[in-house]
Design an enzyme around this catalytic site. Structure first.
Site, PDB file in Angstrom:
ATOM      1  N   ASN A 159       0.591  -1.326  -0.106  1.00 58.77           N
ATOM      2  CA  ASN A 159       0.053  -0.004  -0.029  1.00 58.77           C
ATOM      3  C   ASN A 159       0.861   1.152  -0.007  1.00 58.77           C
ATOM      4  OD1 ASN A 159       0.768  -0.269   2.783  1.00 58.77           O
ATOM      5  ND2 ASN A 159      -1.162   0.189   3.562  1.00 58.77           N
ATOM      6  N   GLU A 258       4.839  -3.657  12.419  1.00 59.10           N
ATOM      7  CA  GLU A 258       3.803  -2.745  12.045  1.00 59.10           C
ATOM      8  C   GLU A 258       2.557  -3.379  11.486  1.00 59.10           C
ATOM      9  OE1 GLU A 258       4.008   0.527  12.841  1.00 59.10           O
ATOM     10  OE2 GLU A 258       6.021   0.690  13.439  1.00 59.10           O
ATOM     11  N   CYS A 292      -3.164   1.704   6.803  1.00 61.06           N
ATOM     12  CA  CYS A 292      -3.136   1.070   8.101  1.00 61.06           C
ATOM     13  C   CYS A 292      -3.945   2.111   9.111  1.00 61.06           C
ATOM     14  CB  CYS A 292      -1.902   0.628   8.476  1.00 61.06           C
ATOM     15  SG  CYS A 292      -0.713   1.662   8.481  1.00 61.06           S
ATOM     16  N   GLU A 465       8.584   2.882  14.196  1.00 62.01           N
ATOM     17  CA  GLU A 465       9.303   3.541  13.194  1.00 62.01           C
ATOM     18  C   GLU A 465       9.288   4.865  13.047  1.00 62.01           C
ATOM     19  OE1 GLU A 465       7.648   1.109   9.880  1.00 62.01           O
ATOM     20  OE2 GLU A 465       9.623   0.003   9.986  1.00 62.01           O
TER      21      GLU A 465
END
Ligand code: NAD
Length: 484
Positions: A159, A258, A292, A465
Protein backbone atom coordinates in the site's frame (compact mmCIF):
# COMPACT_ATOMS: atom_id res chain seq x y z
CA UNK A 1 16.77 -6.85 -17.29
CA UNK A 2 14.96 -3.55 -16.94
CA UNK A 3 11.65 -1.92 -17.77
CA UNK A 4 11.03 1.54 -19.24
CA UNK A 5 7.43 1.59 -18.08
CA UNK A 6 7.85 5.17 -16.92
CA UNK A 7 9.55 7.68 -19.23
CA UNK A 8 12.87 8.84 -17.76
CA UNK A 9 13.14 6.00 -15.24
CA UNK A 10 14.81 2.71 -16.03
CA UNK A 11 13.81 0.16 -13.43
CA UNK A 12 15.75 -3.10 -12.99
CA UNK A 13 13.55 -6.21 -12.87
CA UNK A 14 16.07 -8.72 -11.55
CA UNK A 15 17.13 -9.24 -7.95
CA UNK A 16 19.64 -6.92 -6.32
CA UNK A 17 22.20 -9.15 -4.62
CA UNK A 18 25.65 -8.04 -3.54
CA UNK A 19 25.54 -5.04 -5.86
CA UNK A 20 24.65 -7.12 -8.93
CA UNK A 21 21.27 -7.39 -10.67
CA UNK A 22 20.79 -11.10 -11.18
CA UNK A 23 17.93 -13.34 -12.33
CA UNK A 24 16.39 -15.87 -9.95
CA UNK A 25 18.60 -18.98 -9.84
CA UNK A 26 15.82 -21.04 -11.47
CA UNK A 27 15.02 -18.30 -14.00
CA UNK A 28 11.51 -17.85 -12.57
CA UNK A 29 9.64 -14.55 -12.94
CA UNK A 30 6.23 -13.21 -11.92
CA UNK A 31 3.86 -10.62 -13.36
CA UNK A 32 3.06 -7.14 -12.11
CA UNK A 33 -0.47 -5.92 -12.88
CA UNK A 34 -1.78 -2.36 -13.32
CA UNK A 35 -4.88 -2.13 -11.08
CA UNK A 36 -6.35 0.58 -13.34
CA UNK A 37 -6.49 -1.74 -16.37
CA UNK A 38 -6.03 -5.25 -14.95
CA UNK A 39 -3.25 -5.64 -17.55
CA UNK A 40 0.22 -7.09 -16.95
CA UNK A 41 2.76 -4.25 -17.17
CA UNK A 42 6.03 -5.97 -16.27
CA UNK A 43 7.53 -9.12 -14.85
CA UNK A 44 10.24 -9.46 -12.25
CA UNK A 45 12.56 -12.17 -10.98
CA UNK A 46 10.87 -14.53 -8.53
CA UNK A 47 13.47 -15.07 -5.81
CA UNK A 48 13.93 -18.58 -4.46
CA UNK A 49 15.17 -19.79 -1.08
CA UNK A 50 18.63 -20.23 -2.64
CA UNK A 51 18.51 -16.60 -3.83
CA UNK A 52 17.43 -15.50 -0.37
CA UNK A 53 20.34 -17.26 1.29
CA UNK A 54 22.71 -15.80 -1.30
CA UNK A 55 21.37 -12.36 -0.27
CA UNK A 56 22.21 -13.23 3.34
CA UNK A 57 25.75 -14.15 2.19
CA UNK A 58 26.03 -10.76 0.46
CA UNK A 59 24.66 -8.87 3.46
CA UNK A 60 27.02 -10.79 5.74
CA UNK A 61 30.04 -9.99 3.61
CA UNK A 62 29.18 -6.30 3.52
CA UNK A 63 28.29 -6.03 7.22
CA UNK A 64 31.69 -5.40 8.88
CA UNK A 65 32.66 -2.72 6.35
CA UNK A 66 29.34 -0.91 6.63
CA UNK A 67 29.32 -1.05 10.44
CA UNK A 68 32.84 0.41 10.40
CA UNK A 69 31.96 3.17 7.90
CA UNK A 70 32.02 6.52 9.65
CA UNK A 71 28.53 7.71 10.63
CA UNK A 72 29.20 10.94 8.71
CA UNK A 73 29.86 8.93 5.55
CA UNK A 74 26.72 6.84 6.05
CA UNK A 75 24.81 10.08 6.55
CA UNK A 76 26.20 11.57 3.33
CA UNK A 77 25.08 8.54 1.32
CA UNK A 78 21.58 8.75 2.81
CA UNK A 79 21.45 12.45 1.98
CA UNK A 80 22.43 11.70 -1.61
CA UNK A 81 19.61 9.14 -1.71
CA UNK A 82 17.22 11.82 -0.43
CA UNK A 83 18.35 14.23 -3.16
CA UNK A 84 18.01 11.62 -5.90
CA UNK A 85 14.55 10.65 -4.73
CA UNK A 86 13.35 14.24 -4.69
CA UNK A 87 14.92 14.85 -8.13
CA UNK A 88 12.95 11.89 -9.53
CA UNK A 89 9.80 12.32 -7.48
CA UNK A 90 7.45 12.54 -10.45
CA UNK A 91 8.86 9.47 -12.20
CA UNK A 92 8.82 7.44 -8.98
CA UNK A 93 5.26 8.60 -8.26
CA UNK A 94 4.17 7.45 -11.70
CA UNK A 95 5.78 4.07 -11.10
CA UNK A 96 3.82 3.74 -7.85
CA UNK A 97 0.60 4.68 -9.64
CA UNK A 98 1.22 2.07 -12.32
CA UNK A 99 1.69 -0.87 -9.98
CA UNK A 100 -0.37 0.19 -6.95
CA UNK A 101 -3.21 2.18 -8.52
CA UNK A 102 -3.34 5.15 -6.10
CA UNK A 103 -3.91 8.68 -7.40
CA UNK A 104 -0.87 10.57 -8.70
CA UNK A 105 -1.26 13.15 -5.94
CA UNK A 106 -1.21 10.44 -3.27
CA UNK A 107 1.78 8.81 -4.97
CA UNK A 108 3.69 12.09 -5.10
CA UNK A 109 2.90 12.63 -1.42
CA UNK A 110 4.21 9.15 -0.71
CA UNK A 111 7.51 9.71 -2.58
CA UNK A 112 8.14 12.94 -0.65
CA UNK A 113 7.29 11.22 2.64
CA UNK A 114 9.50 8.26 1.66
CA UNK A 115 12.46 10.51 0.78
CA UNK A 116 12.17 12.27 4.15
CA UNK A 117 13.12 9.02 5.91
CA UNK A 118 16.49 9.16 4.15
CA UNK A 119 17.00 12.78 5.19
CA UNK A 120 15.80 12.26 8.76
CA UNK A 121 18.01 9.19 9.27
CA UNK A 122 20.97 10.91 7.63
CA UNK A 123 20.60 13.43 10.44
CA UNK A 124 20.13 10.72 13.08
CA UNK A 125 23.10 8.64 11.88
CA UNK A 126 25.56 11.05 13.52
CA UNK A 127 23.63 11.27 16.80
CA UNK A 128 23.65 7.69 18.11
CA UNK A 129 24.54 8.16 21.75
CA UNK A 130 25.51 5.85 24.57
CA UNK A 131 25.62 6.44 28.30
CA UNK A 132 27.95 6.29 31.28
CA UNK A 133 26.43 5.78 34.73
CA UNK A 134 27.88 5.33 38.17
CA UNK A 135 27.08 1.93 39.69
CA UNK A 136 25.00 2.23 42.90
CA UNK A 137 27.96 0.83 44.86
CA UNK A 138 30.04 3.73 43.61
CA UNK A 139 32.82 1.28 42.82
CA UNK A 140 32.64 1.14 39.06
CA UNK A 141 31.05 2.66 36.00
CA UNK A 142 28.30 1.29 33.82
CA UNK A 143 29.04 2.07 30.21
CA UNK A 144 26.36 1.49 27.58
CA UNK A 145 27.17 1.66 23.86
CA UNK A 146 24.82 1.14 20.97
CA UNK A 147 25.97 -1.14 18.18
CA UNK A 148 24.33 -2.14 14.89
CA UNK A 149 22.06 -5.12 15.57
CA UNK A 150 23.23 -6.96 12.44
CA UNK A 151 21.64 -8.26 9.25
CA UNK A 152 17.97 -7.28 8.99
CA UNK A 153 15.18 -8.86 6.96
CA UNK A 154 12.72 -6.15 5.93
CA UNK A 155 9.28 -7.22 4.65
CA UNK A 156 6.97 -4.55 3.25
CA UNK A 157 3.34 -4.27 2.05
CA UNK A 158 1.97 -3.00 -1.27
CA UNK A 159 0.00 0.00 0.00
CA UNK A 160 3.01 2.34 0.45
CA UNK A 161 5.65 0.58 -1.66
CA UNK A 162 8.22 3.37 -1.35
CA UNK A 163 7.64 4.74 2.13
CA UNK A 164 7.39 1.41 3.95
CA UNK A 165 10.74 0.47 2.41
CA UNK A 166 12.58 3.71 3.20
CA UNK A 167 11.08 3.82 6.73
CA UNK A 168 13.06 0.62 7.36
CA UNK A 169 16.12 1.06 5.13
CA UNK A 170 16.83 4.61 6.40
CA UNK A 171 17.26 3.72 10.08
CA UNK A 172 18.88 0.35 9.35
CA UNK A 173 21.60 1.96 7.22
CA UNK A 174 22.01 4.86 9.64
CA UNK A 175 22.60 2.36 12.46
CA UNK A 176 25.17 0.46 10.41
CA UNK A 177 23.12 -2.62 9.50
CA UNK A 178 22.95 -4.43 6.17
CA UNK A 179 19.54 -5.49 4.87
CA UNK A 180 17.51 -7.79 2.66
CA UNK A 181 14.28 -6.16 1.49
CA UNK A 182 11.41 -8.46 0.48
CA UNK A 183 8.77 -6.20 -1.09
CA UNK A 184 5.12 -7.15 -1.60
CA UNK A 185 4.53 -9.18 -4.75
CA UNK A 186 1.94 -6.69 -6.00
CA UNK A 187 4.46 -3.79 -6.01
CA UNK A 188 8.04 -4.99 -6.50
CA UNK A 189 9.02 -2.36 -9.10
CA UNK A 190 9.09 0.56 -6.65
CA UNK A 191 11.33 -1.41 -4.28
CA UNK A 192 13.69 -2.28 -7.14
CA UNK A 193 13.78 1.39 -8.17
CA UNK A 194 14.64 2.36 -4.58
CA UNK A 195 17.39 -0.28 -4.59
CA UNK A 196 18.85 1.18 -7.80
CA UNK A 197 18.66 4.69 -6.40
CA UNK A 198 20.52 3.67 -3.23
CA UNK A 199 23.27 2.03 -5.29
CA UNK A 200 23.57 5.24 -7.31
CA UNK A 201 23.77 7.23 -4.08
CA UNK A 202 26.85 5.23 -3.13
CA UNK A 203 25.56 2.46 -0.88
CA UNK A 204 28.28 -0.21 -1.08
CA UNK A 205 27.55 -3.58 -2.68
CA UNK A 206 25.68 -5.99 -0.44
CA UNK A 207 24.51 -3.39 2.08
CA UNK A 208 21.02 -3.29 0.51
CA UNK A 209 19.73 -6.41 -1.23
CA UNK A 210 16.27 -6.49 -2.82
CA UNK A 211 14.51 -9.81 -3.23
CA UNK A 212 11.10 -9.84 -4.92
CA UNK A 213 9.52 -13.25 -4.40
CA UNK A 214 6.14 -14.89 -4.48
CA UNK A 215 7.45 -17.52 -2.09
CA UNK A 216 7.29 -15.14 0.88
CA UNK A 217 6.72 -17.80 3.52
CA UNK A 218 9.56 -20.09 2.46
CA UNK A 219 11.96 -17.20 1.86
CA UNK A 220 11.23 -15.57 5.23
CA UNK A 221 11.60 -18.88 7.06
CA UNK A 222 14.94 -19.64 5.45
CA UNK A 223 16.34 -16.18 6.11
CA UNK A 224 15.17 -16.10 9.72
CA UNK A 225 16.64 -19.57 10.31
CA UNK A 226 20.07 -18.33 9.25
CA UNK A 227 21.96 -17.54 12.47
CA UNK A 228 23.68 -14.55 10.84
CA UNK A 229 20.33 -12.72 10.63
CA UNK A 230 19.52 -10.75 13.78
CA UNK A 231 16.52 -8.57 12.97
CA UNK A 232 13.09 -8.81 11.40
CA UNK A 233 11.14 -5.68 10.56
CA UNK A 234 7.72 -6.39 9.11
CA UNK A 235 4.91 -4.14 7.92
CA UNK A 236 1.73 -5.84 6.82
CA UNK A 237 -1.34 -7.60 8.10
CA UNK A 238 -1.71 -8.76 11.70
CA UNK A 239 -2.35 -12.28 10.41
CA UNK A 240 1.00 -12.56 8.61
CA UNK A 241 2.69 -10.70 11.48
CA UNK A 242 1.57 -13.40 13.92
CA UNK A 243 2.99 -16.14 11.67
CA UNK A 244 6.31 -14.33 11.33
CA UNK A 245 6.53 -13.73 15.08
CA UNK A 246 6.23 -17.48 15.62
CA UNK A 247 9.07 -18.14 13.16
CA UNK A 248 11.14 -15.36 14.73
CA UNK A 249 10.51 -16.86 18.18
CA UNK A 250 12.09 -20.15 17.08
CA UNK A 251 15.32 -18.31 16.41
CA UNK A 252 14.91 -15.57 19.07
CA UNK A 253 15.12 -12.79 16.50
CA UNK A 254 14.44 -9.19 17.49
CA UNK A 255 11.19 -8.25 15.75
CA UNK A 256 9.52 -4.96 14.90
CA UNK A 257 5.94 -5.30 13.76
CA UNK A 258 3.82 -2.64 12.04
CA UNK A 259 0.51 -4.40 11.61
CA UNK A 260 -3.12 -3.76 10.80
CA UNK A 261 -5.30 -0.96 12.11
CA UNK A 262 -8.97 -0.21 12.74
CA UNK A 263 -8.76 3.52 13.38
CA UNK A 264 -11.67 5.18 15.15
CA UNK A 265 -12.57 8.82 14.54
CA UNK A 266 -14.26 10.49 17.53
CA UNK A 267 -16.18 13.66 16.74
CA UNK A 268 -16.99 15.01 20.21
CA UNK A 269 -20.04 17.14 21.04
CA UNK A 270 -18.08 20.42 20.86
CA UNK A 271 -16.22 19.69 17.62
CA UNK A 272 -16.14 22.13 14.72
CA UNK A 273 -18.06 20.03 12.19
CA UNK A 274 -16.27 21.45 9.15
CA UNK A 275 -12.85 20.74 10.66
CA UNK A 276 -14.03 17.23 11.56
CA UNK A 277 -15.36 16.58 8.05
CA UNK A 278 -12.12 17.81 6.46
CA UNK A 279 -10.05 15.68 8.86
CA UNK A 280 -12.23 12.59 8.42
CA UNK A 281 -12.09 12.99 4.65
CA UNK A 282 -8.30 12.98 4.73
CA UNK A 283 -8.07 10.17 7.28
CA UNK A 284 -10.48 8.07 5.23
CA UNK A 285 -9.66 8.84 1.62
CA UNK A 286 -5.89 9.31 1.54
CA UNK A 287 -4.60 6.39 -0.54
CA UNK A 288 -8.21 5.51 -1.39
CA UNK A 289 -8.66 4.11 2.11
CA UNK A 290 -5.84 1.60 1.61
CA UNK A 291 -3.81 2.73 4.61
CA UNK A 292 -3.23 1.15 8.00
CA UNK A 293 -4.02 4.58 9.43
CA UNK A 294 -7.29 4.91 7.45
CA UNK A 295 -10.35 5.99 9.43
CA UNK A 296 -12.31 2.76 9.76
CA UNK A 297 -15.15 3.77 12.12
CA UNK A 298 -16.53 7.27 12.53
CA UNK A 299 -18.17 7.82 15.94
CA UNK A 300 -20.03 11.12 15.91
CA UNK A 301 -21.91 12.77 18.80
CA UNK A 302 -25.64 12.36 18.26
CA UNK A 303 -26.19 16.15 18.20
CA UNK A 304 -23.83 16.50 15.20
CA UNK A 305 -24.34 13.26 13.34
CA UNK A 306 -26.92 14.47 10.79
CA UNK A 307 -24.90 17.53 9.77
CA UNK A 308 -21.61 15.61 9.77
CA UNK A 309 -22.99 12.75 7.66
CA UNK A 310 -24.54 15.08 5.13
CA UNK A 311 -21.36 17.14 4.73
CA UNK A 312 -19.08 14.08 4.59
CA UNK A 313 -21.42 12.45 2.06
CA UNK A 314 -21.26 15.56 -0.14
CA UNK A 315 -17.45 15.73 0.09
CA UNK A 316 -16.92 12.03 -0.58
CA UNK A 317 -19.56 11.94 -3.30
CA UNK A 318 -17.73 14.76 -5.11
CA UNK A 319 -14.44 12.84 -5.38
CA UNK A 320 -13.51 11.84 -8.90
CA UNK A 321 -12.65 8.18 -9.45
CA UNK A 322 -10.44 6.86 -12.23
CA UNK A 323 -6.94 5.78 -13.23
CA UNK A 324 -4.34 7.42 -11.01
CA UNK A 325 -2.52 9.14 -13.87
CA UNK A 326 -5.66 10.96 -15.11
CA UNK A 327 -5.80 13.34 -12.16
CA UNK A 328 -8.62 11.43 -10.46
CA UNK A 329 -8.79 11.90 -6.69
CA UNK A 330 -9.35 8.20 -6.03
CA UNK A 331 -7.76 5.38 -8.00
CA UNK A 332 -8.61 1.68 -8.19
CA UNK A 333 -8.07 -0.73 -5.31
CA UNK A 334 -5.07 -3.03 -5.57
CA UNK A 335 -6.86 -6.09 -6.99
CA UNK A 336 -10.22 -7.75 -7.62
CA UNK A 337 -10.18 -9.53 -4.25
CA UNK A 338 -9.93 -6.17 -2.47
CA UNK A 339 -13.06 -4.90 -4.26
CA UNK A 340 -14.92 -8.07 -3.37
CA UNK A 341 -13.94 -7.84 0.30
CA UNK A 342 -14.96 -4.18 0.59
CA UNK A 343 -18.30 -4.91 -1.05
CA UNK A 344 -18.98 -7.83 1.28
CA UNK A 345 -18.42 -5.58 4.30
CA UNK A 346 -20.72 -2.89 2.87
CA UNK A 347 -23.49 -5.37 2.05
CA UNK A 348 -23.27 -6.96 5.50
CA UNK A 349 -23.60 -3.52 7.14
CA UNK A 350 -26.59 -2.68 4.91
CA UNK A 351 -28.24 -6.00 5.79
CA UNK A 352 -27.90 -4.95 9.45
CA UNK A 353 -29.69 -1.68 8.79
CA UNK A 354 -27.04 0.77 7.53
CA UNK A 355 -28.18 3.45 5.07
CA UNK A 356 -26.10 4.17 1.98
CA UNK A 357 -25.60 7.95 1.85
CA UNK A 358 -23.39 7.81 -1.21
CA UNK A 359 -21.64 5.05 -3.19
CA UNK A 360 -22.24 1.54 -1.89
CA UNK A 361 -21.10 -0.48 -4.88
CA UNK A 362 -18.16 -1.42 -7.07
CA UNK A 363 -17.22 0.92 -9.90
CA UNK A 364 -16.91 0.05 -13.55
CA UNK A 365 -14.07 -2.16 -14.77
CA UNK A 366 -11.79 -3.28 -16.25
CA UNK A 367 -9.85 -1.74 -13.32
CA UNK A 368 -10.56 -2.61 -9.68
CA UNK A 369 -12.78 0.28 -8.63
CA UNK A 370 -15.04 0.82 -5.63
CA UNK A 371 -17.21 3.91 -5.39
CA UNK A 372 -16.34 6.21 -2.47
CA UNK A 373 -19.00 5.40 0.09
CA UNK A 374 -20.57 6.82 3.24
CA UNK A 375 -22.78 4.59 5.37
CA UNK A 376 -25.04 6.06 8.08
CA UNK A 377 -26.75 4.35 11.03
CA UNK A 378 -24.19 1.55 11.04
CA UNK A 379 -24.68 -1.03 13.77
CA UNK A 380 -21.83 -1.15 16.30
CA UNK A 381 -21.80 -4.93 15.73
CA UNK A 382 -21.50 -4.72 11.95
CA UNK A 383 -18.46 -6.57 10.62
CA UNK A 384 -17.28 -3.36 8.96
CA UNK A 385 -16.77 -1.73 12.38
CA UNK A 386 -14.57 -4.60 13.56
CA UNK A 387 -12.41 -5.30 10.50
CA UNK A 388 -9.90 -3.33 8.50
CA UNK A 389 -11.89 -2.12 5.45
CA UNK A 390 -8.91 -1.09 3.31
CA UNK A 391 -11.17 0.73 0.88
CA UNK A 392 -13.00 4.05 0.37
CA UNK A 393 -15.89 3.39 2.76
CA UNK A 394 -16.78 5.54 5.80
CA UNK A 395 -19.20 3.95 8.31
CA UNK A 396 -20.81 6.51 10.64
CA UNK A 397 -22.11 5.57 14.11
CA UNK A 398 -23.75 7.95 16.64
CA UNK A 399 -22.81 8.09 20.34
CA UNK A 400 -24.04 10.03 23.38
CA UNK A 401 -21.18 10.42 25.86
CA UNK A 402 -17.39 10.64 25.68
CA UNK A 403 -17.11 7.51 27.81
CA UNK A 404 -19.31 5.58 25.41
CA UNK A 405 -17.21 6.74 22.45
CA UNK A 406 -13.99 5.73 24.22
CA UNK A 407 -15.40 2.29 25.04
CA UNK A 408 -16.52 1.78 21.42
CA UNK A 409 -13.15 2.96 20.10
CA UNK A 410 -11.24 0.59 22.38
CA UNK A 411 -13.45 -2.41 21.63
CA UNK A 412 -11.04 -3.95 19.10
CA UNK A 413 -7.90 -6.07 19.02
CA UNK A 414 -6.21 -3.28 17.06
CA UNK A 415 -4.60 -0.12 18.43
CA UNK A 416 -2.67 1.75 15.76
CA UNK A 417 -4.12 5.25 15.55
CA UNK A 418 -7.21 7.21 16.65
CA UNK A 419 -8.50 10.63 15.64
CA UNK A 420 -10.27 13.04 18.01
CA UNK A 421 -12.12 16.20 17.03
CA UNK A 422 -13.00 18.73 19.73
CA UNK A 423 -12.60 22.47 20.29
CA UNK A 424 -11.66 21.87 23.90
CA UNK A 425 -8.03 20.80 23.96
CA UNK A 426 -8.13 19.59 27.57
CA UNK A 427 -11.10 17.36 26.76
CA UNK A 428 -9.42 16.06 23.58
CA UNK A 429 -6.24 15.27 25.54
CA UNK A 430 -8.24 13.49 28.25
CA UNK A 431 -9.91 11.34 25.61
CA UNK A 432 -6.58 10.77 23.80
CA UNK A 433 -5.01 9.41 26.96
CA UNK A 434 -7.88 6.95 27.41
CA UNK A 435 -7.66 5.64 23.85
CA UNK A 436 -5.79 2.37 23.39
CA UNK A 437 -3.70 3.28 20.35
CA UNK A 438 -0.07 4.02 19.68
CA UNK A 439 -0.90 7.35 18.00
CA UNK A 440 -3.66 9.95 18.23
CA UNK A 441 -4.44 12.81 15.87
CA UNK A 442 -6.25 15.75 17.45
CA UNK A 443 -8.20 17.91 15.01
CA UNK A 444 -6.24 16.49 12.10
CA UNK A 445 -6.59 13.53 9.78
CA UNK A 446 -2.91 12.68 9.26
CA UNK A 447 -0.35 11.72 11.90
CA UNK A 448 2.48 10.25 9.80
CA UNK A 449 5.72 12.19 10.16
CA UNK A 450 9.27 10.84 9.69
CA UNK A 451 10.29 12.69 12.86
CA UNK A 452 7.61 11.00 15.00
CA UNK A 453 7.46 7.49 16.49
CA UNK A 454 4.93 5.62 14.35
CA UNK A 455 3.47 2.36 15.64
CA UNK A 456 0.69 0.52 17.37
CA UNK A 457 -0.30 -1.13 20.62
CA UNK A 458 -2.33 -4.33 21.12
CA UNK A 459 -2.35 -6.40 17.91
CA UNK A 460 -1.35 -3.46 15.74
CA UNK A 461 2.29 -3.98 16.44
CA UNK A 462 5.48 -4.00 18.42
CA UNK A 463 8.09 -1.26 18.21
CA UNK A 464 8.18 2.11 16.49
CA UNK A 465 9.36 3.43 13.12
CA UNK A 466 10.40 7.00 12.47
CA UNK A 467 11.75 9.50 14.96
CA UNK A 468 14.72 8.72 17.16
CA UNK A 469 12.95 5.56 18.32
CA UNK A 470 13.03 4.09 14.80
CA UNK A 471 16.81 3.99 14.78
CA UNK A 472 17.04 2.26 18.16
CA UNK A 473 15.18 -0.74 16.67
CA UNK A 474 18.31 -1.43 14.59
CA UNK A 475 20.75 -1.18 17.47
CA UNK A 476 21.62 -3.43 20.35
CA UNK A 477 22.87 -1.90 23.57
CA UNK A 478 26.02 -3.34 25.01
CA UNK A 479 26.86 -2.85 28.67
CA UNK A 480 30.51 -2.69 29.58
CA UNK A 481 31.38 -2.74 33.29
CA UNK A 482 34.39 -0.49 33.82
CA UNK A 483 36.72 -0.01 36.71
CA UNK A 484 39.17 2.81 36.49
P1 NAD B 1 0.31 -8.79 3.96
O1 NAD B 1 0.48 -9.14 5.39
O2 NAD B 1 -0.52 -9.69 3.13
O3 NAD B 1 1.74 -8.77 3.26
C1 NAD B 1 2.79 -7.96 3.73
C2 NAD B 1 4.11 -8.54 3.26
O4 NAD B 1 4.29 -9.83 3.82
C3 NAD B 1 4.21 -8.73 1.76
O5 NAD B 1 5.52 -8.46 1.36
C4 NAD B 1 3.89 -10.19 1.58
O6 NAD B 1 4.43 -10.73 0.39
C5 NAD B 1 4.56 -10.77 2.80
N1 NAD B 1 4.03 -12.06 3.25
C6 NAD B 1 2.80 -12.60 3.06
N2 NAD B 1 2.73 -13.81 3.66
C7 NAD B 1 3.94 -14.03 4.22
C8 NAD B 1 4.49 -15.10 5.00
N3 NAD B 1 3.79 -16.18 5.30
N4 NAD B 1 5.76 -14.97 5.43
C9 NAD B 1 6.49 -13.87 5.14
N5 NAD B 1 6.01 -12.83 4.42
C10 NAD B 1 4.76 -12.91 3.97
O7 NAD B 1 -0.15 -7.30 3.92
P2 NAD B 1 -0.50 -6.40 2.64
O8 NAD B 1 -1.81 -6.89 2.11
O9 NAD B 1 0.65 -6.33 1.73
O10 NAD B 1 -0.66 -4.96 3.30
C11 NAD B 1 -1.80 -4.55 3.94
C12 NAD B 1 -1.66 -4.70 5.43
O11 NAD B 1 -0.51 -3.99 5.89
C13 NAD B 1 -2.82 -4.09 6.18
O12 NAD B 1 -3.23 -4.94 7.22
C14 NAD B 1 -2.26 -2.79 6.73
O13 NAD B 1 -2.90 -2.30 7.86
C15 NAD B 1 -0.86 -3.19 7.01
N6 NAD B 1 0.00 -2.00 7.08
C16 NAD B 1 0.44 -1.61 8.31
C17 NAD B 1 1.23 -0.47 8.42
C18 NAD B 1 1.73 -0.01 9.77
O14 NAD B 1 2.66 0.79 9.77
N7 NAD B 1 1.20 -0.47 10.88
C19 NAD B 1 1.55 0.27 7.28
C20 NAD B 1 1.08 -0.16 6.04
C21 NAD B 1 0.30 -1.31 5.97
Amino acid sequence: MTTDLVAGLTVPTNLLRGGAWVPAEDGGRFDVVDPATAQVIADVANGTVTDALACVDAAHEAAPGWAATAPRERASILLRAFDLMVERERELAELIVRENGKSFEDALGEVRYAAEFFRWYAEEAVRVSGEVRTAPSGNNRIMVVRQPIGIALLITPWNFPAAMATRKIGPALAAGCTVILKPASETPLTALAVGALLAEAGVPDGVVNVLPSRRSGAVAEAVLADPRVRKLSFTGSTEVGRTLLKTAADHVISSSMELGGNAPVLVLEDADVDVAVAGALLAKMRNGGEACTAANRLYVHRSLVAEFTEKLGAAIGALSVGPGMTGAAVGPLVNAAAVEKVDELVQEAVARGARVVVGGQAGEGPGFYYRPTVLADVSVDAQIAGEEIFGPVAPVIAFDTDDEAIALANDTEYGLVSYVFSQDLARALRVSEALESGMVGINRGVVSDPAAPFGGVKQSGIGREGGHEGLLEYTESKYIAVDW
